[in-house]
Design a protein around this motif. Sequence first.
Motif, PDB file in Angstrom:
ATOM      1  N   UNK A  42       0.944  -1.249   0.195  1.00 19.13           N
ATOM      2  CA  UNK A  42      -0.009   0.078  -0.011  1.00 19.13           C
ATOM      3  C   UNK A  42       0.853   1.251   0.089  1.00 19.13           C
ATOM      4  N   UNK A  43       1.966   1.193   0.453  1.00 19.97           N
ATOM      5  CA  UNK A  43       3.140   2.327   0.374  1.00 19.97           C
ATOM      6  C   UNK A  43       3.906   2.522  -0.962  1.00 19.97           C
ATOM      7  N   UNK A  79      -5.794   7.539   1.452  1.00 22.42           N
ATOM      8  CA  UNK A  79      -5.408   7.893   0.303  1.00 22.42           C
ATOM      9  C   UNK A  79      -4.049   8.746   0.371  1.00 22.42           C
ATOM     10  N   UNK A  80      -3.140   8.606  -0.742  1.00 27.45           N
ATOM     11  CA  UNK A  80      -2.091   9.466  -0.554  1.00 27.45           C
ATOM     12  C   UNK A  80      -1.477   9.870  -1.916  1.00 27.45           C
ATOM     13  N   UNK A  81      -0.560  10.928  -2.005  1.00 29.44           N
ATOM     14  CA  UNK A  81      -0.120  11.381  -3.307  1.00 29.44           C
ATOM     15  C   UNK A  81       1.503  11.053  -3.381  1.00 29.44           C
ATOM     16  N   UNK A  82       1.956  10.457  -4.490  1.00 28.99           N
ATOM     17  CA  UNK A  82       3.289  10.298  -4.562  1.00 28.99           C
ATOM     18  C   UNK A  82       3.961  11.655  -5.255  1.00 28.99           C
ATOM     19  N   UNK A  83       5.207  11.696  -4.916  1.00 28.50           N
ATOM     20  CA  UNK A  83       6.008  12.841  -5.730  1.00 28.50           C
ATOM     21  C   UNK A  83       5.988  12.941  -7.129  1.00 28.50           C
ATOM     22  N   UNK A 108      -5.486   3.736  -1.126  1.00 30.75           N
ATOM     23  CA  UNK A 108      -4.184   2.707  -0.449  1.00 30.75           C
ATOM     24  C   UNK A 108      -4.725   1.290  -0.870  1.00 30.75           C
ATOM     25  N   UNK A 109      -5.829   0.754  -0.712  1.00 30.42           N
ATOM     26  CA  UNK A 109      -6.562  -0.371  -0.897  1.00 30.42           C
ATOM     27  C   UNK A 109      -6.300  -0.901  -2.487  1.00 30.42           C
ATOM     28  N   UNK A 110      -6.762   0.138  -3.371  1.00 32.08           N
ATOM     29  CA  UNK A 110      -6.452  -0.084  -4.755  1.00 32.08           C
ATOM     30  C   UNK A 110      -5.182  -0.035  -5.182  1.00 32.08           C
ATOM     31  N   UNK A 111      -4.325   0.677  -4.611  1.00 32.53           N
ATOM     32  CA  UNK A 111      -2.970   0.485  -4.982  1.00 32.53           C
ATOM     33  C   UNK A 111      -2.099  -0.620  -4.440  1.00 32.53           C
ATOM     34  N   UNK A 156       3.339   5.485   7.303  1.00 31.04           N
ATOM     35  CA  UNK A 156       1.831   5.922   6.590  1.00 31.04           C
ATOM     36  C   UNK A 156       0.777   5.287   7.830  1.00 31.04           C
ATOM     37  N   UNK A 157       0.285   5.921   8.533  1.00 32.44           N
ATOM     38  CA  UNK A 157      -0.551   5.407   9.547  1.00 32.44           C
ATOM     39  C   UNK A 157      -1.749   4.874   8.757  1.00 32.44           C
TER      40      UNK A 157
END
Length: 106
Positions: free
Chosen positions: A48-49, A67-71, A78-81, A61-62
């Motif tokens: 997920x990371x 959801x998170x944005x990559x550089x 998170x789950x789809x990734x 990442x807690x």
Amino acid sequence: MITACSCGNNGSPSPCMTRAGRSSRRCSSKATRHDRSLVKIGRWFPGSKLCSVCGAVADSMPLNVRSWACPCGAVHDRDVNAAKNILAAGRAERLNACGGTVKPAA
């Protein structure tokens, strides 16, 4: 990989560990029956990371971060990734076993 909890306290294998082993064997026999391969990934695989676009690994990442944005500019659920990364890891292992070459995502 399925982990076991510590609910057995009498020295015998815990019920959860027994179910996890049985589930793993069931998946393995079903894969064999349908001419598929079963690939296990490590417990600490950063699914997920790990950015499924560029391959960068995010810092800690807690679990409440969904959801998170990559550089690189990609925004991930998170789950789809994690699902994309686990599928890619399984495919990479299958290709290695067959003698094919695995190239990192471009």
